[in-house]
Enzyme design. Structure first.
Site, short mmCIF file in Angstrom:
data_model
loop_
_atom_site.label_atom_id
_atom_site.label_comp_id
_atom_site.label_asym_id
_atom_site.label_seq_id
_atom_site.Cartn_x
_atom_site.Cartn_y
_atom_site.Cartn_z
N TYR A 194 0.85 -1.18 0.00
CA TYR A 194 0.00 0.00 0.00
C TYR A 194 0.89 1.23 0.00
O TYR A 194 1.84 1.31 0.78
CB TYR A 194 -0.90 0.02 1.25
CG TYR A 194 -1.55 1.36 1.50
CD1 TYR A 194 -2.78 1.66 0.91
CD2 TYR A 194 -0.94 2.34 2.28
CE1 TYR A 194 -3.37 2.91 1.10
CE2 TYR A 194 -1.52 3.58 2.47
CZ TYR A 194 -2.73 3.86 1.88
OH TYR A 194 -3.31 5.09 2.05
N GLU A 217 -3.87 7.34 -3.67
CA GLU A 217 -3.54 6.03 -3.08
C GLU A 217 -3.39 4.97 -4.15
O GLU A 217 -4.09 5.00 -5.16
CB GLU A 217 -4.71 5.55 -2.19
CG GLU A 217 -4.77 6.18 -0.83
CD GLU A 217 -5.90 5.53 -0.01
OE1 GLU A 217 -5.64 5.14 1.12
OE2 GLU A 217 -7.02 5.41 -0.54
#
Lengths: 383, 290
Positions: free
Chosen positions: A101, A189
């Protein structure tokens, strides 16, 4: 403003972040053609602005043309958590060994941007943040200097990313910060950032939220906004009128000026036993036409059984509000739903003189107005 | 007494030639505020409602001894206008403008830490010391002189609560609208400290809302430092998670922080009663002052 996945991926790819080969399609044949061109296996992904698309059946992995046709059939046109799916992204299925991530957001507490990296990718990062906060490495950025290369490396090593891909992940993070900064991002993101057996990193998903207040200097993104819009019909209408509007589940329609006061009105409706149908802030200094539009908005919600108007004028003037209410209501032979009005602050007395009291119920205090609206809504439900 | 603003405050209005700037400069003067200058690039030498206009804030400081700015500049240029205020060495800058990009405010926030200027806002109604001066857009007539300090993230909610107080004969030392944006200058903790240190403030109202953790931080500060009784109000109890309710800051992340419940319980733990309605807030203040 949230970009669709395909839009965000386009922005990321243009900046040099590796993304899977993909194509947008809006009909079954288009999906099959795209899949043939990219080569199986491919993922067929609904392009709607909701999380958890996979679990809801909005993402399917397919191995051949028949499966692609079936997936396209079931996903295109489906209703995904209230959003109509009319486009899918057909995307090369990446064979990965690891999921990471990476993200950039504004830490409002610190008043600074923060870069985040975790080896726990591919899952709900909010849950990771809550259950195992140490699994996410964080690095605050001084917005006047931007992200130094060492900061990207530090975040990547702190997160425990393997050395074999650390350089590439740092580079993705640096590019992501640059994009966030250039495009006035609110959040940017990649989850997951996939790592392949050959130590390549690929952005398998892409999230980009843009600061609405900065769209004036992001003309390219502002153009994407029209495409990105969609969803709830009433919320679209609110966008057209330029209202801050949120649809809720109850039956008491609420119109007011100022976010804090409107939220307070919602809370009082709840406190007195009613259920708010919406949040609608007309903003500061609203003129008569805007007030009439607000009433039109709330009347077009079938769930609404009564309406409460709560105006405490500062910049907003009571006489303008009263004119707007009259204008909106005088066009009806019969008022569709009972309207309760409470006016205070600037020019409230002038407003009260103008207001056509045959059409509305007037109350002097916020408490009385809310209680009356809750009562009306209850009566409708008892019938 | 009062905090931050009194009848010695000398104001320069940035953007005084615009519609809002002109209107509210006049309203401020009518209330008794000493508006000594306007600052608008390219409009130096003009006059607005009897107030001299300068091209830069620096000139307004040099020529008119301005010590406070009130900023009515459109969002695209407002970040720069705040920088100009900070660079001019003013004591106080009040940014009324709504819709300044967050990244601009992050840069302002960095610069703030390097200067002695205090910033109120942006996206705020301003502040007022009843009977002395008001800075911003608050409707002066609902306020009354007294001994209650008020700090709030929301403009119209401030009016609602003040109305409840004034109707009961309870006046205010100073009322400060700190603004609802994610990045602001003066926050609850700063305002609470000012009121705690003000000998004339005998009770404090703090109006918060969902989103962020400023109210939780304020609760911890009250527990440690504030002896003056505080009553609270939190807007947005019924707001669903994940939705933005007007104020950029008023969004609940869904992870348990920033919710009305977490704020109310933090305040209660610090000995702060939180009213269910604005009238209940006034009830608490009445009890404190009895």
């Amino acid at each position: 403003m949230k970009l669709h996945e395909y839009q965000a991926k386009g922005v990321f790819a243009d900046a040099g972040i590796p993304t899977p080969d993909s194509k947008l399609a809006s009909d079954v044949d288009g999906v099959v053609d795209a899949a043939e061109e990219i080569g199986y296996p491919v993922a067929v992904k609904a392009q709607v602005q909701v999380g958890g698309r996979g679990k809801a059946g909005g993402i399917k992995l397919v191995e051949d043309a028949d499966e692609a046709r079936d997936a396209a059939d079931s996903i295109l046109g489906m209703d995904l958590k209230g959003y109509h799916v009319d486009r899918v992204l057909v995307e090369e299925a990446v064979d990965f060994v690891n999921e990471l991530y990476v993200g950039i957001t504004m830490d409002r507490g610190e008043g600074k941007p923060v870069a985040m990296v975790s080896t726990k990718g591919g899952v709900n990062i909010e849950e990771v943040a809550e259950e195992d906060p140490d699994a996410i490495a964080r690095e605050h950025i001084d917005p006047s200097f931007g992200m130094h290369p060492y900061q990207a490396r530090k975040a990547v090593y702190d997160a425990g990313v393997d050395q074999s891909v650390a350089r590439d992940v740092s580079s993705v993070l640096t590019t992501l910060y640059q994009l966030w900064d250039d495009k006035d991002g609110a959040d940017a993101e990649i989850n997951p950032l996939m790592v392949t057996a050959d130590d390549e990193v690929i952005a398998a998903d892409a999230v980009m939220n843009i600061d609405e207040d900065a769209l004036f200097r992001q003309p390219e993104l502002a153009e994407m906004e029209e495409e990105a819009a969609g969803g709830d019909e009433l919320e679209q209408k609110a966008d057209e009128y330029g209202f801050d509007y949120v649809r809720l589940d109850g039956n008491v329609g609420i119109i007011g000026n100022g976010a804090g006061l409107v939220m307070t009105t919602l809370d009082l409706v709840d406190y007195y036993g009613g259920e708010p149908a919406n949040f609608l802030d007309v903003g500061g200094g609203a003129k008569a036409a805007r007030i009439a539009n607000a009433l039109d908005m709330v009347f077009s919600d079938d769930n609404v059984d009564s309406v409460v108007f709560n105006i405490f004028g500062g910049i907003t003037r009571g006489d303008e509000v009263a004119r707007g209410i009259n204008e909106a209501l005088e066009q009806f032979d019969e008022i569709p739903k009972p309207v309760v009005v409470r006016l205070a602050g600037t020019n409230w007395e002038e407003g009260m003189e103008i207001l056509n009291e045959d059409l509305v119920t007037v109350e002097q205090t916020l408490e009385d107005a809310v209680q009356r609206a809750v009562e009306y809504a209850g009566e409708v439900n008892d019938q | 007494m009062s905090v931050l603003v009194d009848d010695d405050t000398r104001v320069v209005v940035q953007g005084i030639t615009g519609g809002e700037g002109k209107f509210h400069a006049e309203q401020m003067m009518e209330y008794g505020t000493d508006v000594v200058a306007g600052a608008v690039p390219g409009k130096g030498g003009q006059e607005v409602s009897g107030v001299p206009v300068y091209d830069t804030v620096h000139e307004a400081v040099d020529e008119e001894n301005a010590d406070t700015s009130v900023i009515f500049v459109p969002p695209a240029f407002a970040g720069d206008a705040v920088f100009e205020s900070l660079d001019s060495g003013l004591d106080l800058a009040v940014a009324i403008t709504e819709g300044i990009p967050t990244q601009d405010m992050a840069r302002v926030n960095k610069r703030l830490s390097e200067t002695d200027t205090r910033l109120i806002g942006p996206n705020c109604p301003g502040l007022i010391t009843p009977g002395e001066a008001k800075l911003g857009i608050l409707p002066g007539n609902i306020f009354a002189e007294g001994n209650v300090g008020l700090v709030s993230r929301s403009g119209t909610l401030t009016y609602q609560v003040v109305d409840s107080l004034t109707n009961r004969g309870i006046g205010q030392t100073t009322a400060i609208g700190i603004g609802g944006d994610p990045i602001i200058g003066t926050d609850f903790v700063d305002a609470l400290e000012l009121f705690e240190d003000d000998p004339d403030t005998d009770a404090i109202v703090m109006c918060g809302e969902i989103g962020g953790e400023d109210e939780e931080e304020a609760a911890a500060f009250i527990d440690d430092y504030v002896d003056t009784p505080v009553a609270g109000f939190i807007a947005g109890r019924t707001a669903p998670p994940g939705k933005r309710m007007g104020h950029a800051g008023a969004i609940v992340s869904g992870s348990g922080t920033g919710t009305a419940e977490s704020k109310i319980s933090a305040l209660n733990d610090a000995g702060v009663p939180v009213g269910d309605t604005p009238e209940e807030v006034a009830d608490h203040i009445e009890e404190f002052l009895a």
